[in-house]
Motif scaffolding. Structure first.
Motif, PDB file in Angstrom:
ATOM      1  N   LEU B 395      47.276  43.687  32.909  1.00  0.00           N
ATOM      2  CA  LEU B 395      47.893  42.369  32.720  1.00  0.00           C
ATOM      3  C   LEU B 395      47.704  41.490  33.953  1.00  0.00           C
ATOM      4  O   LEU B 395      47.500  40.285  33.845  1.00  0.00           O
ATOM      5  CB  LEU B 395      49.395  42.517  32.441  1.00  0.00           C
ATOM      6  CG  LEU B 395      49.802  43.045  31.065  1.00  0.00           C
ATOM      7  CD1 LEU B 395      51.321  43.108  30.966  1.00  0.00           C
ATOM      8  CD2 LEU B 395      49.248  42.166  29.947  1.00  0.00           C
ATOM      9  N   ARG B 396      47.772  42.101  35.136  1.00  0.00           N
ATOM     10  CA  ARG B 396      47.628  41.303  36.360  1.00  0.00           C
ATOM     11  C   ARG B 396      46.180  41.092  36.752  1.00  0.00           C
ATOM     12  O   ARG B 396      45.906  40.481  37.790  1.00  0.00           O
ATOM     13  CB  ARG B 396      48.354  41.995  37.517  1.00  0.00           C
ATOM     14  CG  ARG B 396      49.839  42.039  37.363  1.00  0.00           C
ATOM     15  CD  ARG B 396      50.483  42.463  38.652  1.00  0.00           C
ATOM     16  NE  ARG B 396      51.913  42.648  38.479  1.00  0.00           N
ATOM     17  CZ  ARG B 396      52.792  42.557  39.466  1.00  0.00           C
ATOM     18  NH1 ARG B 396      52.389  42.308  40.689  1.00  0.00           N
ATOM     19  NH2 ARG B 396      54.066  42.740  39.236  1.00  0.00           N
ATOM     20  N   ARG B 397      45.293  41.623  35.983  1.00  0.00           N
ATOM     21  CA  ARG B 397      43.846  41.496  36.248  1.00  0.00           C
ATOM     22  C   ARG B 397      43.511  41.895  37.689  1.00  0.00           C
ATOM     23  O   ARG B 397      42.772  41.213  38.397  1.00  0.00           O
ATOM     24  CB  ARG B 397      43.380  40.064  35.982  1.00  0.00           C
ATOM     25  CG  ARG B 397      43.604  39.626  34.544  1.00  0.00           C
ATOM     26  CD  ARG B 397      42.946  38.274  34.265  1.00  0.00           C
ATOM     27  NE  ARG B 397      42.991  37.939  32.858  1.00  0.00           N
ATOM     28  CZ  ARG B 397      44.003  37.320  32.254  1.00  0.00           C
ATOM     29  NH1 ARG B 397      45.066  36.971  32.940  1.00  0.00           N
ATOM     30  NH2 ARG B 397      43.959  37.061  30.975  1.00  0.00           N
ATOM     31  N   VAL B 398      44.078  42.998  38.103  1.00  0.00           N
ATOM     32  CA  VAL B 398      43.867  43.468  39.476  1.00  0.00           C
ATOM     33  C   VAL B 398      42.431  43.971  39.624  1.00  0.00           C
ATOM     34  O   VAL B 398      41.918  44.674  38.772  1.00  0.00           O
ATOM     35  CB  VAL B 398      44.850  44.609  39.799  1.00  0.00           C
ATOM     36  CG1 VAL B 398      44.521  45.246  41.135  1.00  0.00           C
ATOM     37  CG2 VAL B 398      46.273  44.082  39.779  1.00  0.00           C
ATOM     38  N   GLU B 399      41.817  43.572  40.712  1.00  0.00           N
ATOM     39  CA  GLU B 399      40.473  44.082  40.992  1.00  0.00           C
ATOM     40  C   GLU B 399      40.559  45.511  41.488  1.00  0.00           C
ATOM     41  O   GLU B 399      41.262  45.809  42.446  1.00  0.00           O
ATOM     42  CB  GLU B 399      39.808  43.203  42.052  1.00  0.00           C
ATOM     43  CG  GLU B 399      39.334  41.895  41.472  1.00  0.00           C
ATOM     44  CD  GLU B 399      38.065  41.412  42.151  1.00  0.00           C
ATOM     45  OE1 GLU B 399      37.224  42.273  42.503  1.00  0.00           O
ATOM     46  OE2 GLU B 399      37.942  40.204  42.341  1.00  0.00           O
ATOM     47  N   ILE B 400      39.833  46.382  40.872  1.00  0.00           N
ATOM     48  CA  ILE B 400      39.861  47.790  41.246  1.00  0.00           C
ATOM     49  C   ILE B 400      38.856  48.041  42.359  1.00  0.00           C
ATOM     50  O   ILE B 400      39.097  48.805  43.286  1.00  0.00           O
ATOM     51  CB  ILE B 400      39.547  48.677  40.021  1.00  0.00           C
ATOM     52  CG1 ILE B 400      40.512  48.387  38.892  1.00  0.00           C
ATOM     53  CG2 ILE B 400      39.583  50.145  40.405  1.00  0.00           C
ATOM     54  CD1 ILE B 400      41.976  48.595  39.223  1.00  0.00           C
ATOM     55  N   GLY B 401      37.724  47.345  42.281  1.00  0.00           N
ATOM     56  CA  GLY B 401      36.718  47.369  43.329  1.00  0.00           C
ATOM     57  C   GLY B 401      36.401  48.769  43.814  1.00  0.00           C
ATOM     58  O   GLY B 401      36.086  49.671  43.041  1.00  0.00           O
ATOM     59  N   ALA B 402      36.544  48.948  45.129  1.00  0.00           N
ATOM     60  CA  ALA B 402      36.118  50.193  45.763  1.00  0.00           C
ATOM     61  C   ALA B 402      36.973  51.383  45.341  1.00  0.00           C
ATOM     62  O   ALA B 402      36.649  52.521  45.650  1.00  0.00           O
ATOM     63  CB  ALA B 402      36.174  50.024  47.277  1.00  0.00           C
ATOM     64  N   ARG B 403      38.066  51.127  44.639  1.00  0.00           N
ATOM     65  CA  ARG B 403      38.927  52.250  44.263  1.00  0.00           C
ATOM     66  C   ARG B 403      38.517  52.897  42.951  1.00  0.00           C
ATOM     67  O   ARG B 403      39.192  53.782  42.452  1.00  0.00           O
ATOM     68  CB  ARG B 403      40.372  51.776  44.164  1.00  0.00           C
ATOM     69  CG  ARG B 403      40.974  51.366  45.492  1.00  0.00           C
ATOM     70  CD  ARG B 403      42.303  50.693  45.254  1.00  0.00           C
ATOM     71  NE  ARG B 403      42.968  50.303  46.481  1.00  0.00           N
ATOM     72  CZ  ARG B 403      42.687  49.190  47.149  1.00  0.00           C
ATOM     73  NH1 ARG B 403      41.729  48.381  46.723  1.00  0.00           N
ATOM     74  NH2 ARG B 403      43.335  48.896  48.253  1.00  0.00           N
TER      75      ARG B 403
END
Ligand SMILES: Cc1cc2nc3c(=O)[nH]c(=O)nc-3n(C[C@H](O)[C@H](O)[C@H](O)COP(=O)(O)OP(=O)(O)OC[C@H]3O[C@@H](n4cnc5c(N)ncnc54)[C@H](O)[C@@H]3O)c2cc1C
Ligand code: SF4
Lengths: 462, 424
Positions: B395-403
């Motif tokens: 919902l928060r559109r969090v970037e996961i990126g390197a994780r």
């Protein structure tokens, strides 16, 4: 219902030792099984921070709302209790909780959650670092109340001004072993320096010129060091005394890395002397010197970003805070105080001015909150060794107009001016996002990067 | 005529959450909650456990009467809505009584949808939506189990799968027929579904996917089920679990727009003045604004109920409903499958990333779906994580990126660490 206890976690004190988890496991295990810890300390390697997953005993628990079997309920003791008899093991509660506070335990065969060990949480007793505390929710604030109030009762501030709150709470925490400097402005106006030869506070206080607060504190702090005494050098200054007239001495002290805690109470103008504009006054705002009339439409320049300027000095610690978010303010005050023993710490507090900004005296905190929620005031924290970190999500702000509408000083704004402010707010947020994301290839604009070159710490005193 | 400031129709998840939200903001307004049942509210989700005997029928109420009293809510049973007159803000009940409302919430949920199968009306079959359904099914299931009878379940959604498990446990021989190509379509990706299906097969369940039932015909006390490929199955017990339809029979002529469900805006307002709707009865927009399934699940009913309640009471804290995210916590034969969000589309462009661990034979299966570095979906079988945190990350559109790799390796702790930094 009375205030109920909670377990608070301070990531800055946690070193990941895991003693709390071991304590929980032994408290909850039986002869039949080894329990799963109800508190989980987690490491974010990307951010270099410790975090916690544990039930927060929400006032309005979503786990209970989504439970189809009515197996979860918040009791009058404040605990969200789980009823083994009713639970059907559907795990929907784990979908309701956004904190990882209730989770399935394979060893135990059902969901488990923290019950605060009937008032004596074992995790808290096991934590030797002071990262976990068991506090009454109301006492989160009362803790400050228990510290000695170092100002006289009845400061002479304008009705509804939050500066009194800032002064009292700051000095309570910083404590009696302090020399306080309050340059001309609202703070001495409210009585910090006293009346009729009587002091306004219980610590030594002096009244420097508007220009030389940081220089005077430098000398005082160095002198005490020379004498071998540990004294906090604290400034409570307005934005004029910090960022305009007082900037030269402030900048110098920050650059030299003096051990000073400098608190700027920013009410965006020289409000004490009749609401003249300052470098911190925002674009479009009415002040006595940026009037609104046939030709004038308020201030025609944008405010300078004083806290960012301070960050670029490579201070030990720089942060912005708001009295609408007291816990955040407390945490930052704590960190700033700690940093001021190593070098320069600068704390920038937004202080809506009831009289000068023209809004009802009852809505100070509301105005402060809206400023933050609309990204008008951005909350962040910079540590020399970790870089800049946003204190809250800024990606989904409320429209700036919701803030502007609250204030009489913006009543005259036309569409072009509003648009200008909207652009400026968005641009400032982007700058912060970029700074928070620097040296972070994952783009999670969040934690702990080092952006300002490590400032060379100059030998002070001596 | 009686008048209430708020009338809530349907005392289940959506309605009860709305009640709470209304009272949280409006301490004094008069509230009535009406339900057609003659018993305390029971969640449909708990019914499989009533069928299995895990829950006693008198221990499953979502609320006791005292709760309504404490909230100062007039709770009425056997009050089924029969017609709605939005022009005069009036609701007519099945027994002819009328009630006026200031604001009305429609939270009447859904009813089993009956598949268009020839002969269905001529045979006796079961559905599972109400406590009465569950009690009836419990009785025949244990009878079928004792006599080692045969059961056919139409539909491999949550209802069908839960019921099939109960029937096998009771001792019946079970066949599941699912029109689409996998079990739990829309809830789990094909690989996860295949793992779940394998467990059912292991337990002796016959799972027929990609097959339709053409016709049913009476046979002794049961029926014969004829499949589209000409095969047939005899059934002592037939369960229709082929989806649901919104419970909107009382809305005819009311002016409330209904498509696949009641049409609502982001504050759960219907097109009619002073009428809101929430839960299984509405047509839920997907959070992803695409064709992915949305709605029809309990957490959505709660979220929508809260949004509606806050909006009705004028609570300034109300936030627009972000849209439905598919979300499931599915337990089967002591195992656990979890899903949140959506799978990648068939022709996924380069902005999509799909990470999988645990193929055939591995202990657990986990699949992560990312789009532009942001979490879209996570599907696991025998791998634990916190669905609530994943939901919020989506919902928060969090970037996961390197994780991303850490998230695949240890979804629970990695997501918790992200959570701890992002929301306190
Ligand atoms: C067997 C089964 C298993 C399920 N398992 C899961 C699961 O694991 N996870 C999940 O997320 N979801 C699951 N669901 C779905 C979930 O139960 C629903 O999404 C949820 O109950 C919707 O809540 P609601 O309040 O919208 O409607 P409902 O729970 O359907 O409640 C509607 C209420 O309205 C009342 N009513 C209906 N018509 C009228 C009328 N005319 N007048 C007055 N009152 C009326 C009914 O009596 C009822 O109390 C399952 C459903 C079933 C049937
Ligand atoms: S697992 Fe138990 S406590 Fe959690 S939602 Fe399901 S029934 Fe309620």
């Amino acid at each position: 219902m009375s205030a109920t206890p909670t377990i608070s976690f301070d990531p800055a004190r946690c070193d990941g030792c895991g003693d709390c988890m071991s304590a929980c496991v032994s408290a909850k295990s039986t002869v039949e099984y080894i329990a799963q810890s109800r508190i989980r300390i987690v490491r974010d390697d990307e951010a270099g921070c410790w975090g916690v997953a544990q039930c927060r005993q929400c006032g309005d628990p979503r786990c209970a709302s989504v439970c189809p079997a009515a197996a979860l309920a918040k009791g009058d003791d404040g605990i969200v209790a789980w009823d083994a008899e009713r639970c059907v093991n559907c795990l929907l509660c784990t979908a309701g909780c956004i904190y990882g506070g209730i989770a399935f335990s394979p060893a135990e065969g059902h969901v488990v959650k923290c019950d605060q060990c009937a008032g004596a949480p074992q995790c808290v007793s096991a934590c030797t670092r002071g990262a976990l505390r068991y506090v009454n929710a109301a006492k989160l604030y009362n803790r400050w109340g228990e510290l000695e109030d170092l100002f006289v009762p009845g400061l002479g501030g304008c009705q509804g001004c939050n500066t009194e709150l800032i002064m009292r709470h700051t000095l309570r925490r910083v404590g009696p072993n302090t020399v306080l400097a309050t340059p001309p402005g609202c703070i001495p106006g409210m009585g910090s320096v006293g009346y009729n030869g009587m002091l306004g506070c219980k610590v030594p206080v002096f009244h420097p010129l508007l220009t030389n607060t940081a220089s005077m504190l430098t000398g005082i702090r160095r002198q005490y060091r020379r004498k071998g005494r540990k004294v906090t050098a604290l400034a409570l200054a307005g934005d004029g005394g910090a960022g305009d007239v007082g900037f030269q001495s402030l900048s110098g002290a920050a650059e030299r890395g003096e051990q000073i805690l400098f608190v700027c109470v920013d009410n965006e103008g020289y409000m004490n002397t009749g609401a003249q504009r300052s470098g911190s006054t925002t674009y479009g705002a009415w002040t006595a010197t940026t009037p609104v009339g046939d030709t004038g439409r308020g201030k025609t320049q944008d405010a300078k970003n004083l806290p960012l300027l301070m960050m670029w000095h490579g201070c030990e610690y720089v942060a912005t805070a708001s009295t609408a978010f007291m816990e955040d303010f407390y945490a930052k005050l704590e960190a700033a105080l700690d940093a001021s023993e190593r070098g320069f710490a600068y704390l920038h507090l937004y202080s809506p001015c009831t009289s000068g900004w023209r809004f009802p005296s009852a809505s100070n905190i509301e105005v402060a909150r809206k400023a933050v929620e609309t990204n008008f005031a951005l909350l962040w924290e910079y540590r020399r060794d970790r870089g800049l970190r946003l204190s809250r999500d800024i990606d989904d702000p409320a429209p700036v107009t919701e803030y502007l509408e609250l204030l009489g000083k913006f009543r005259h704004l036309d569409a072009a001016q509003t648009a200008h402010i909207q652009r400026h707010v968005a641009a400032q947020a982007q700058v912060l996002r970029d700074l928070a994301g620097m040296h972070q290839d994952d783009g999670l604009s969040h934690c702990c990067s080092s952006i300002v070159p490590q400032a060379v710490r100059h030998e002070t005193g001596g | 005529m009686e008048l209430f400031d708020y009338v809530v129709l349907g005392a289940s998840h959506a309605g009860l959450e709305a009640l709470r939200a209304i009272r949280a903001h409006d301490a004094d307004g008069s509230i009535a909650v009406l339900d057609r049942e003659a018993r305390l509210p029971v969640s449909p989700t708990v019914l499989p456990y009533v069928v299995s005997g895990k829950c006693a029928a008198d221990r499953v109420a979502l609320r006791e009467r005292s709760w309504f009293d404490t909230q100062r809510v007039d709770y009425r049973q056997q009050a089924a809505a029969a017609a709605l007159d939005t022009a005069n803000s009036r609701l007519r009940l099945a027994d002819g009584r009328e009630i006026s409302y200031g604001k009305l919430l429609l939270a009447t949920g859904a009813a089993p949808a009956l598949p268009p199968i020839e002969g269905l009306s001529d045979v006796s079959f079961h559905v599972l939506r109400t406590l009465d359904d569950a009690l009836a099914l419990r009785d025949v299931a244990s009878k079928a189990g004792r006599s080692a009878g045969r059961a056919v379940v139409l539909g491999a959604g949550l209802v069908g799968m839960h019921a099939a498990e109960n029937l096998v446990r009771a001792g019946a021989g079970v066949t599941i027929v699912e029109m689409r190509g996998q079990v739990l379509p829309g809830y789990f990706d094909p690989l996860a579904a295949a793992r779940i299906e394998a467990v059912f097969r292991d337990k002796g369940v016959e799972v027929l996917t990609g097959r339709r039932v053409k016709q049913v015909a009476p046979r002794d006390e049961g029926c014969t089920v004829l499949l589209d490929d000409g095969e047939a199955r005899d059934a002592d017990l037939l369960l229709a679990a082929a989806g649901v339809r919104p419970e909107v029979s009382y809305l005819a002529g009311s002016g409330v727009a209904v498509e696949r469900g009641i049409v609502v805006d982001e504050f759960m307002r219907t097109v009619a003045d002073n009428v809101w709707a929430a839960g299984d009865v509405v047509q839920t927009r997907s959070f992803f604004a695409d064709g992915t399934p949305a709605g029809g699940i309990l957490p959505d009913a709660v979220e929508q109920g809260r949004t509606a309640g806050m909006s009705m009471a004028g609570d300034p804290g109300v936030r627009p409903y972000p849209g439905g995210v598919s979300l499931n916590t599915y337990g089967f034969f002591g195992r656990r499958a979890l899903s949140v969000g959506r799978d990648a589309p068939e022709q996924a462009g380069s902005e999509w990333d799909v990470l999988v661990r645990g193929g055939e034979g591995a202990d657990g299966y986990l699949k992560l779906v990312l789009r532009e570095g942001r979490l879209q979906g996570i599907f696991g079988v025998d791998v634990l994580f916190d669905p609530g945190i994943m939901w919020e990350l989506i919902l928060r559109r969090v970037e996961i990126g390197a994780r991303r790799d850490a998230l695949l390796e240890n979804p629970q702790d990695t997501a918790r660490a992200l959570m701890s930094g992002l929301w306190r």
